[in-house]
Design a protein around this motif. Structure first.
Motif, PDB file in Angstrom:
ATOM      1  N   GLN A   1      22.510  15.436  -8.894  1.00 19.16           N
ATOM      2  CA  GLN A   1      21.303  14.875  -9.520  1.00 19.16           C
ATOM      3  C   GLN A   1      21.122  13.408  -9.092  1.00 19.16           C
ATOM      4  O   GLN A   1      21.300  12.485  -9.883  1.00 19.16           O
TER       5      GLN A   1
ATOM      6  N   HIS B   1      15.792  11.387 -11.984  1.00 19.23           N
ATOM      7  CA  HIS B   1      16.544  11.935 -10.847  1.00 19.23           C
ATOM      8  C   HIS B   1      15.897  13.237 -10.402  1.00 19.23           C
ATOM      9  O   HIS B   1      15.057  13.798 -11.120  1.00 19.23           O
TER      10      HIS B   1
ATOM     11  N   ARG C   1       7.391  15.490 -22.089  1.00 17.59           N
ATOM     12  CA  ARG C   1       8.612  14.946 -22.684  1.00 17.59           C
ATOM     13  C   ARG C   1       9.347  14.325 -21.497  1.00 17.59           C
ATOM     14  O   ARG C   1       9.573  14.972 -20.478  1.00 17.59           O
TER      15      ARG C   1
ATOM     16  N   ARG D   1      27.084  21.809 -25.569  1.00 24.40           N
ATOM     17  CA  ARG D   1      25.649  22.096 -25.497  1.00 24.40           C
ATOM     18  C   ARG D   1      25.337  23.597 -25.488  1.00 24.40           C
ATOM     19  O   ARG D   1      24.231  23.996 -25.845  1.00 24.40           O
TER      20      ARG D   1
ATOM     21  N   VAL E   1      15.552  11.271 -20.221  1.00 22.64           N
ATOM     22  CA  VAL E   1      16.286   9.990 -20.040  1.00 22.64           C
ATOM     23  C   VAL E   1      15.427   8.865 -19.452  1.00 22.64           C
ATOM     24  O   VAL E   1      15.821   8.183 -18.512  1.00 22.64           O
TER      25      VAL E   1
ATOM     26  N   HIS F   1      24.093  11.250 -13.561  1.00 15.40           N
ATOM     27  CA  HIS F   1      24.539  12.521 -14.133  1.00 15.40           C
ATOM     28  C   HIS F   1      25.421  13.213 -13.084  1.00 15.40           C
ATOM     29  O   HIS F   1      26.235  12.544 -12.474  1.00 15.40           O
TER      30      HIS F   1
ATOM     31  N   TYR G   1      17.441  20.700 -15.298  1.00 14.51           N
ATOM     32  CA  TYR G   1      17.274  19.238 -15.315  1.00 14.51           C
ATOM     33  C   TYR G   1      17.647  18.632 -13.958  1.00 14.51           C
ATOM     34  O   TYR G   1      17.836  17.432 -13.816  1.00 14.51           O
TER      35      TYR G   1
ATOM     36  N   VAL H   1      11.382  15.307 -15.560  1.00 18.22           N
ATOM     37  CA  VAL H   1      12.662  14.669 -15.240  1.00 18.22           C
ATOM     38  C   VAL H   1      12.427  13.778 -14.025  1.00 18.22           C
ATOM     39  O   VAL H   1      12.453  14.247 -12.882  1.00 18.22           O
TER      40      VAL H   1
ATOM     41  N   HIS I   1      18.321  21.079 -27.169  1.00 21.23           N
ATOM     42  CA  HIS I   1      19.150  21.906 -26.288  1.00 21.23           C
ATOM     43  C   HIS I   1      20.460  21.217 -25.900  1.00 21.23           C
ATOM     44  O   HIS I   1      21.277  21.812 -25.208  1.00 21.23           O
ATOM     45  N   ASP I   2      20.636  19.957 -26.299  1.00 22.02           N
ATOM     46  CA  ASP I   2      21.869  19.223 -25.977  1.00 22.02           C
ATOM     47  C   ASP I   2      22.776  19.060 -27.191  1.00 22.02           C
ATOM     48  O   ASP I   2      23.854  18.481 -27.079  1.00 22.02           O
TER      49      ASP I   2
ATOM     50  N   ASP J   1      22.311  21.787 -13.624  1.00 18.34           N
ATOM     51  CA  ASP J   1      22.196  21.305 -15.011  1.00 18.34           C
ATOM     52  C   ASP J   1      21.030  22.045 -15.682  1.00 18.34           C
ATOM     53  O   ASP J   1      20.170  21.433 -16.313  1.00 18.34           O
TER      54      ASP J   1
ATOM     55  N   PHE K   1      28.133  12.298 -17.228  1.00 17.98           N
ATOM     56  CA  PHE K   1      28.936  13.510 -17.355  1.00 17.98           C
ATOM     57  C   PHE K   1      30.411  13.236 -17.004  1.00 17.98           C
ATOM     58  O   PHE K   1      31.215  14.155 -16.871  1.00 17.98           O
TER      59      PHE K   1
ATOM     60  N   GLU L   1      12.693  10.420 -24.101  1.00 21.75           N
ATOM     61  CA  GLU L   1      14.097  10.533 -24.533  1.00 21.75           C
ATOM     62  C   GLU L   1      14.748   9.169 -24.320  1.00 21.75           C
ATOM     63  O   GLU L   1      14.895   8.708 -23.196  1.00 21.75           O
TER      64      GLU L   1
ATOM     65  N   ARG M   1      22.300  26.960 -26.845  1.00 21.05           N
ATOM     66  CA  ARG M   1      21.641  27.640 -25.730  1.00 21.05           C
ATOM     67  C   ARG M   1      21.822  29.148 -25.732  1.00 21.05           C
ATOM     68  O   ARG M   1      21.315  29.832 -24.847  1.00 21.05           O
TER      69      ARG M   1
END
Ligand code: NOJ
Length: 534
Positions: free
Chosen positions: A162, A103, A192, A396, A195, A158, A63, A100, A310-311, A60, A139, A236, A400
């Protein structure tokens, strides 16, 4: 009270893989970012949020982290990272790391140990059950995967690569805090938090977002890590309402600096459905949602202001006009957002008006989310054309594709083969933008500068000004003796608006047409006027 540096800051998000390649392997890297720091300084931003640069199998795109305290070789070395922090600091720019911690990657040593045996001290770092329940991954497909060695299923909200960390485990939390302190000690400007609203999950009760212990964990994290530093933390939080945002970001809560929530960004999706299920945006609804957040958080919490990341697809292709009015609609969107209260985020390429990159087949798609959606919806009977239309609108990858620096073969991003095609354009590039004093770049530069000069943008009270036409959106910000009015035409049709009290002392701060302000608004016309009482 507005006292924090990040309440006055503008943050720029870099997707390192696509920003600037320095060693011609087709992948952006840290030396590439260092090379472009002067450009970012010219734009005027205060901090850079880097999407993950840690070692990762890239299921991912970073991530899925396999080593929290390293740098992926494709991005450079830890020395490069330290040099970036230092070079940015010299230019008064802070570096924000993407964290992150919901996960890891399934290749993280913790998970590799965890799945060997239920006796492993790392086993309980993750979430295991004898039987799966009906939880679905973000996902698509079941959120549980079986591991024969231990005879149990682990949770992954996800991709299956992950696995979700078990925040109930104090040893796991301690290890995460130690890692965060490692980065803080390097002098970063904040985190940042990916999730973050998922970390309090209670899978047996099918609770994923906003679990009962979420805020306890964040208060503990604050105490153990960033509470001891003058840094920014942005969570987020897909599941936040203004009430929930006050829990995260209320001044006395000691949790996060601000939320990054998506209510406005989800308005072109059918209620109760997934992001792929589009509906047309109603500008009034957008105005109402953004205004609600402005009013309900005033003095009680802090929000992020953004159109892109980026998403998300490129905003000009989404709610602007990437055909005849690319720059004008880009300026309108920027003007509309940047006079609100909160911390603005600019996603790389937004400042030069980059647009979506449509593909003709699934083979051209890189992103795991689009692939998983395509596979599962194809089985469910959707046609390929329908699925590609969704991917072209919302996928996404749109955000990118590499940054467009100039008009050379790979737009100055690389001399090698880019990991994702460069959307070569004779029109859109940093080089063109810098050469044209009337470009979108200079609109962003001016908006950033105005935020630094005018306290009313940071702290003024917000009020909606009603209009006759649904595509004409107007608001004002108020401080004693001052009134800032923002007027935008959110459409390619003309609009109308006349200021109720056109005080003589008004100063036009910014206007995306080089003409006098009149009652009739041209397509995507936008301006802001400051009135001061003597
Ligand atoms: C949100 C990130 O922004 C996205 O890119 C990622 O796929 C998921 N979280 C999972 O980490």
């Amino acid at each position: 009270m507005i006292t924090k540096w990040w309440q006055k800051a503008v943050i720029y998000q870099i997707y390192p893989r696509s920003f600037q390649d320095s060693n011609q392997d087709g992948i952006g890297d840290l030396p590439g970012i260092i090379f472009r720091l002067d450009y970012l300084k010219k734009l005027g931003v205060d901090a850079l949020w880097l999407s993950p640069v840690y070692p990762s199998p890239n299921r991912d795109n970073g991530y899925d982290i396999s080593d929290y305290q390293g740098i992926a070789a494709e991005y450079g070395t830890m020395e490069d990272m330290e040099r970036l922090i230092e070079e940015a600091r010299k230019r008064e720019i802070k570096i924000i790391m993407d964290l992150v911690v919901n996960h890891t990657s399934d290749q993280h040593p913790w998970f590799k140990e965890a799945k060997k045996s239920s006796e492993s001290p790392y086993h309980d770092f993750y979430i295991w059950r004898e039987e799966p329940n009906e939880l679905i991954s973000n996902f698509g497909g079941s959120a549980w995967t079986f591991v024969p060695e231990v005879g149990k299923y682990y949770l992954h909200l996800h991709a299956k690569e992950q696995p979700d960390l078990n925040w109930e485990n104090p040893q796991m939390r301690k290890a995460i805090y130690a890692m965060m302190n490692y980065w803080l000690a390097k002098g970063i400007g904040g985190f940042r938090l990916d999730v973050i609203d998922l970390i309090g999950k209670e899978p047996d009760r099918l609770i994923t977002k906003n679990g009962p212990k979420l805020h306890d964990y964040l208060q503990e994290m604050h105490r153990e890590t960033f509470g001891n530093y003058n840094v920014v933390t942005v969570g987020e939080t897909w599941g936040a309402t203004p009430e929930i945002a006050q829990l995260y970001s209320g001044e006395c809560r000691e949790e996060l600096s601000m939320v990054f929530q998506f209510e406005h960004i989800s308005l072109d999706k059918q209620t109760g459905k997934r992001k792929w299920d589009l509906k047309e945006l109603n500008p009034q609804e957008l105005h109402q949602v953004l205004s609600k957040w402005q009013v309900e958080l005033q003095g009680k919490g802090w929000n992020s202001l953004f159109w892109n990341n980026h998403d998300l697809p490129r905003i000009i292709s989404r709610w602007g006009n990437d055909d005849h009015y690319r720059e004008l609609s880009g300026k309108m969107l920027a003007i509309y957002l940047h006079f609100m209260q909160g911390t603005p985020y600019i996603y790389q390429g937004e400042e030069i008006g980059m647009i979506n990159y449509p593909v003709a087949s699934i083979e051209e798609v890189d992103d795991i989310e689009s692939h998983q959606m395509y596979a599962s919806r194809l089985k469910a009977g959707y046609t390929k054309e329908e699925l590609l239309a969704s991917i072209n609108a919302k996928g996404r990858d749109n955000a990118r594709h590499p940054m467009l620096w100039d008009d050379s073969k790979q737009a100055g991003f690389t001399k090698g083969t880019p990991w994702l095609p460069v959307a070569i354009s004779s029109e859109i590039s940093v080089k063109n933008a810098l050469a044209d004093p009337n470009s979108l770049f200079y609109t962003y530069q001016r908006l950033i500068q105005l935020r630094k000069e005018l306290p009313i943008i940071i702290e003024g009270n917000y009020r909606v000004i009603p209009t006759e036409e649904s595509h004409v959106l107007v608001y004002e910000r108020l401080l004693p003796g001052q009134r800032l009015v923002v007027v935008v035409n959110f459409s390619n049709q003309v609009g109308h608006f006349s200021l109720e009290h056109p005080e003589k002392s008004g100063v036009v701060l910014i206007h995306n047409y080089q003409q006098e302000i009149k009652e009739q608004l041209a397509p995507y016309e936008a301006y802001a006027i400051l009135y001061t009482k003597n």
